[in-house]
Enzyme design. Structure first.
Site, mmCIF file in Angstrom:
data_model
loop_
_atom_site.group_PDB
_atom_site.id
_atom_site.type_symbol
_atom_site.label_atom_id
_atom_site.label_comp_id
_atom_site.label_asym_id
_atom_site.label_seq_id
_atom_site.Cartn_x
_atom_site.Cartn_y
_atom_site.Cartn_z
ATOM 1 N N LYS A 75 -37.048 -37.330 15.414
ATOM 2 C CA LYS A 75 -37.174 -37.034 16.846
ATOM 3 C C LYS A 75 -36.339 -38.017 17.631
ATOM 4 C CE LYS A 75 -39.439 -35.206 20.438
ATOM 5 N NZ LYS A 75 -38.099 -34.938 21.016
ATOM 6 N N SER A 100 -42.898 -36.546 24.973
ATOM 7 C CA SER A 100 -42.178 -35.515 24.217
ATOM 8 C C SER A 100 -43.056 -34.991 23.075
ATOM 9 C CB SER A 100 -40.887 -36.082 23.613
ATOM 10 O OG SER A 100 -39.820 -35.968 24.517
ATOM 11 N N LYS A 103 -31.336 -39.223 16.466
ATOM 12 C CA LYS A 103 -30.607 -39.382 17.723
ATOM 13 C C LYS A 103 -29.310 -38.616 17.660
ATOM 14 C CE LYS A 103 -30.922 -41.687 21.662
ATOM 15 N NZ LYS A 103 -32.160 -42.242 22.233
ATOM 16 N N LYS A 133 -39.860 -46.848 17.634
ATOM 17 C CA LYS A 133 -40.679 -46.402 18.771
ATOM 18 C C LYS A 133 -41.829 -45.511 18.288
ATOM 19 C CE LYS A 133 -36.953 -46.050 22.105
ATOM 20 N NZ LYS A 133 -36.335 -45.414 23.263
ATOM 21 N N THR A 170 -40.935 -41.953 30.751
ATOM 22 C CA THR A 170 -40.361 -43.243 30.337
ATOM 23 C C THR A 170 -40.728 -44.304 31.365
ATOM 24 O OG1 THR A 170 -38.548 -42.055 29.295
ATOM 25 C CG2 THR A 170 -38.252 -44.426 29.610
ATOM 26 N N ASN A 224 -32.747 -41.709 35.147
ATOM 27 C CA ASN A 224 -34.102 -41.172 35.037
ATOM 28 C C ASN A 224 -35.144 -42.287 34.996
ATOM 29 O OD1 ASN A 224 -36.405 -40.406 32.902
ATOM 30 N ND2 ASN A 224 -35.970 -38.667 34.212
HETATM 31 N N1 GLU Z 1 -34.167 -40.402 24.628
HETATM 32 C C1 GLU Z 1 -35.485 -40.946 24.793
HETATM 33 C C2 GLU Z 1 -35.609 -42.241 24.023
HETATM 34 O O1 GLU Z 1 -34.640 -42.924 23.771
HETATM 35 C C3 GLU Z 1 -36.578 -39.925 24.477
HETATM 36 C C4 GLU Z 1 -36.555 -39.326 23.120
HETATM 37 C C5 GLU Z 1 -37.546 -38.175 22.952
HETATM 38 O O2 GLU Z 1 -38.216 -37.847 23.909
HETATM 39 O O3 GLU Z 1 -37.582 -37.612 21.854
HETATM 40 O O4 GLU Z 1 -36.684 -42.687 23.726
#
Ligand code: GLU
Length: 414
Positions: free
Chosen positions: A70, A348, A106, A94, A190, A221
């Protein structure tokens, strides 16, 4: 010797140290030091003037022992392979820290969306999905927004995947508009997560948020929603910035006005004459500093000049390893990216769960669950750091990598 600014090698070094401290051997490090999969694609896009431009994109999947991978997709001219790899590893961390049943992934495309029309952006977004379609999917790897991608881009990507799948597939991607199966609160998640950890960190330092002086680098954002939340909590946001410069007012900036005037990429400082540089912004006298823009902003060169009591990383990778050491030695409480910015992926996950169930939660339900995740995660990392007498980043890596290491072992991979 100049400092190592390669985000991949510096991430590998901390993962190595975290695994050592957890008692894992070199074989585990060999498995986790790079993504399991890394796909590079070329995406031809018909431009508005009739010409064709070919863009380079990537999708990295760090490790899927725990579950599907993810993570977001960024559209940025500075995207490069090692960065996407490191970003996928940070997603593993994370997801481990907030305990989501995912590994890290990613994606990125080398492009500048600020110079593209809506039609060109749509064709690029759809082209990216077609190019990576073999390795992504609702039970394989679930994309989301990141730097300079948004709900509209997620909608095009979801639509393209659904066309290929011949089935409406909202669970393919998160960060969608509400009407297409997005979640309440995902757009601000976030920043909300960052706000929650700021409140926890401030408690540890005896700082009252009401009246606290806050500096935020980046007005995208995360940064823009955060400025609003801090302002609403009674903090004084004395500095903000975008890619072109920064604004400073020791009495507090007019955040509502700035939010009103920012464009969709978060640019606002170009409307003002008396701006300062991003470098000056980071060195302002303040209580809480939040880098919410891009990588390598606090380095060995300026870490000694940082005056904040607490630094909370809303961006991915804003502080180098060397700078982390300097800030920690100087007694500054550093809340690392893999903890502080985990609110986005947390909601998410909530979005994906709602898509799988076809049952949608209220804003209050989302918020309550997010607060619990973030507070537990902060406590866990803070306690690990204090009991082991290590910095918050290493503590976060230990907490974050453990689950993927355990799952890999159970699966018999190592
Ligand atoms: N791009 C965001 C991050 O770096 C969210 C990733 C997601 O929601 O899967 O955490």
């Amino acid at each position: 010797m100049s400092e190592n600014l390669n985000v991949l090698t510096s991430t590998q070094a901390i993962i190595h140290e975290a695994l050592n401290k957890l008692g894992y051997d070199e074989a585990m490090y060999e498995l986790l030091k790079e993504p399991l999969r890394m796909l590079q694609v070329r995406i031809p896009v018909r431009m508005d003037d009739g010409s064709t431009k070919v863009y380079t994109g990537f999708r990295a999947q760090h490790n899927d022992a725990v579950g599907p991978t993810k993570g977001g997709v960024r559209f940025h001219p500075g995207v490069y392979e090692d960065e996407v790899k490191a970003l996928s590893m940070w997603m593993t961390l994370k997801c481990g820290i907030v305990d989501l049943p995912y590994g890290g992934g990613k994606g990125g495309v080398i492009c500048d969306p600020r110079e593209m029309s809506m039609g060109e952006l749509e064709r690029l977004s759809r082209g990216y999905v077609r190019a990576v379609s073999q390795i992504v999917g609702p039970t394989k790897d679930i994309p989301a927004p990141d730097v300079m991608t948004n709900a509209q881009i997620m909608a095009w990507m979801m639509d393209e995947y659904s066309l290929m799948d011949e089935f409406n597939s909202p669970n393919f991607i998160t960060g969608k508009p509400l009407v297409l199966g997005g979640s309440q609160g995902r757009d601000r998640a976030t920043a909300q997560g960052v706000t929650i950890v700021i409140e926890e960190a401030a408690k540890k330092r005896g700082i009252n948020i009401r009246g606290a002086r806050v500096v935020i680098q980046g007005f995208g954002n995360a940064g823009s929603f955060l400025a609003k939340f801090m302002h609403d909590l009674g903090a004084k946001v004395i500095g903000i910035s975008d890619a072109y410069g920064a604004l400073h007012d020791p009495n507090g900036l007019d955040i509502d006005y700035l939010l009103d005037r920012r464009d969709s990429f978060g640019t606002v400082t170009t409307l003002f004459e008396n701006t300062i540089s991003n470098k000056e912004l980071l060195e302002l006298d303040c209580d809480i500093l939040v880098p919410a823009a891009i990588e390598n902003q606090i380095t060995a060169d300026n870490a000694h000049e940082i005056k904040a009591n607490i630094v909370v990383e809303a961006a991915n990778g804003p502080t180098t390893a060397e700078a982390t050491k300097i800030l920690t030695e100087r007694g500054i409480l550093l809340v690392p990216d893999v903890l502080a910015s985990a609110g986005g992926v947390t909601v998410s996950y909530f979005e994906w769960v709602q898509n799988n169930q076809g049952y949608y939660w209220t804003k209050e339900e989302v918020e309550e669950r997010l607060i619990k995740k973030m507070v537990d995660a902060f406590d866990n990392v803070y306690t690990t750091a204090t009991t082991r007498n290590i910095d918050m980043r290493l503590a976060a890596y230990m907490v974050g990598v453990r689950r993927t290491a355990e799952a890999s072992r159970f699966r018999g991979w190592v």
